[in-house]
Design an enzyme around this catalytic site. Structure first.
Site, PDB file in Angstrom:
ATOM      1  N   HIS A 317      68.538 -75.604  88.931  1.00 26.49           N
ATOM      2  CA  HIS A 317      67.640 -76.538  88.243  1.00 26.49           C
ATOM      3  C   HIS A 317      68.336 -77.187  87.048  1.00 26.49           C
ATOM      4  CE1 HIS A 317      64.572 -74.554  90.671  1.00 26.49           C
ATOM      5  NE2 HIS A 317      63.686 -75.446  90.270  1.00 26.49           N
ATOM      6  N   HIS A 360      65.773 -67.360  84.655  1.00 27.02           N
ATOM      7  CA  HIS A 360      67.228 -67.254  84.664  1.00 27.02           C
ATOM      8  C   HIS A 360      67.695 -66.593  83.376  1.00 27.02           C
ATOM      9  CE1 HIS A 360      68.807 -69.367  88.201  1.00 27.02           C
ATOM     10  NE2 HIS A 360      67.785 -70.194  88.102  1.00 27.02           N
ATOM     11  N   ASP A 364      73.268 -67.992  82.840  1.00 25.08           N
ATOM     12  CA  ASP A 364      73.123 -68.847  84.026  1.00 25.08           C
ATOM     13  C   ASP A 364      72.973 -70.302  83.619  1.00 25.08           C
ATOM     14  OD1 ASP A 364      73.035 -66.400  85.230  1.00 25.08           O
ATOM     15  OD2 ASP A 364      70.908 -66.474  85.738  1.00 25.08           O
TER      16      ASP A 364
END
Length: 431
Positions: A317, A360, A364
């Site tokens: 994302h 996350h 990350d």
């Protein structure tokens, strides 16, 4: 020699070779006269920019400067012939760094300059703007700005950019296949999710300090959708939309291909107890393929009902949101400050919502942002300076980049036009 052999414009290549010998540049006789067949007219039109740039690409600075001085002296002595040939007074296309160009101004502040081909370019170093009686230093249809960035000369390429739609189709197929591979790897990774009882969430300063916001991940995807719509609108109106789409697909495909490797190699523990993630087997190969198709068709988004586990290193994302932001800001004029501000706000809030949702780890998101921005900047730096043309190593390490960008001459200008014939007022408004 000009007196003993008549008009310089009537010289043959052999006479030019003799002139080069007399001036002390015998080592370039083969390059200029044999390979490129420089005759008298060509010699009078030769500039320092021609010497530096391809196809000549001379590399010894002292030779370039001394040969440029000799050329300017020859041109000055044969001014009448230059006038007959339409090469005097020198303009942006023929003068290079000619002494005949009036009013040269050095600018070292690194400020942004506008080229005359409808685009913008950023001078990261020293820029010599050659002004030919114009307040902006621009002749109609020509770019007058010669840029010296970090000691390297860059001559703007003027001309039509070939859309090369077939290359755009290839890049689209590339990102399409990479997305399919990513979906399949996510299925494999789901089968290897560490047991939360054995491997609890790792310590994370941000996740441990900021309470989880349940609706935050949906907001992160909403930020991504808004950025996507903004880019699609820019893509629709941009004159060079084929190049933009090709670059987006090649960059997205490359980043997600790297993500496939990192996901497969390292399985991190689930970042939060709220995530009901456990190892899940999808049976035989066909079961895995159908699950991958479900993830693929839903774009891996929770808004479309897709739930995944284990795909943490690194955040997909964040990659999408950041890449769209950079494309929106890169391919809109520099004075569109409102659009750029909105784009950056969406990017930063999207990243914050990903972390606030505890979907996350912080690492990350950080790695995803770093890799995406570096790859975008490296790609556009190589493309805008065409450095890969002079580096065999770049062509070896980045064969796909060299293939996609080999016919794009420098920065892509931000020019817009309405692609349809109707309504007429849009054609008039946008161009």
């Amino acid at each position: 020699m000009s007196e003993s052999n008549g008009r310089v414009s009537a010289w043959s290549s052999s006479q030019v070779a003799q002139w080069l010998q007399d001036e002390g540049f015998g080592q370039y006789v083969d390059l200029l006269c044999s390979q490129h067949r420089i005759d008298g007219v060509s010699l009078l039109a030769l500039t320092e920019a021609d010497l530096r740039g391809p196809p000549l690409s001379l590399t010894v600075l002292g030779h370039i400067k001394r040969l440029s001085v000799a050329l300017r002296r020859l041109q000055r002595e044969n001014k009448a012939e230059l006038e007959e040939l339409g090469l005097w007074p020198p303009d942006a296309n023929s003068a290079g760094l000619s002494l005949g160009t009036p009013r040269a101004e050095w600018s070292c502040d690194g400020a942004e300059r506008r080229g005359c081909n409808g685009g913008d370019h950023l001078c990261n170093g020293m820029e010599l703007r050659l002004r030919n009686g114009s307040s902006r230093g621009c002749a109609p249809g020509a770019a007058l700005c010669q840029t010296h960035s970090n000691g390297r000369f860059r001559q703007p390429m003027v001309g039509r950019l070939d859309p090369e739609v077939w290359k755009t189709v290839i890049s689209s197929v590339y990102v399409f296949l990479v997305c399919g591979l990513t979906s399949f790897v996510m299925v494999i990774v789901h089968e290897r999710v560490p047991d939360m009882r054995t491997y609890p969430p790792l310590p994370d300063i941000f996740l441990d300090s900021v309470p989880r916001i349940p609706w935050a991940f949906v907001m992160a995807e909403a930020c991504g959708l808004i950025l996507c719509y903004m880019f699609l609108l820019i893509l629709l109106l941009h004159k060079h939309r084929s190049i933009l789409l090709r670059r987006l697909c090649s960059l997205m495909g490359t980043v997600f291909l790297l993500r496939c490797c990192t996901m497969f190699v390292t399985s991190l523990s689930v970042p939060g107890q709220h995530l009901k993630c456990s190892s899940l087997s999808y049976g035989d190969t066909w079961g895995k393929i159908w699950r991958a198709l479900a993830i693929w068709s839903g774009f891996g988004m929770t808004l479309t009902g897709v739930q995944t586990c284990g795909d943490y290193m690194f955040s997909g994302h964040t990659v999408v949101i950041t890449m769209l932001n950079f494309f929106v800001t890169e391919y809109t004029p520099r004075n569109w400050n409102l659009i750029h501000t909105i784009s950056w706000v969406l990017n930063l809030f999207g990243i914050f919502f990903i972390l606030a949702a505890h979907e996350h780890y912080s690492i990350d998101v950080f790695i995803a942002f770093y890799i995406t921005t570096r790859l975008f900047l490296y790609y556009h730096t190589l493309a805008n300076t065409r450095a890969f043309q002079h580096s065999r190593r770049a062509r070896i390490w980045f064969p796909m980049f060299s293939f996609f960008e080999c016919n794009v001459n420098g920065p892509v200008p931000n020019q817009y036009h309405w692609p349809f014939s109707k309504p007429a007022f849009m054609k008039t408004l946008i161009g």
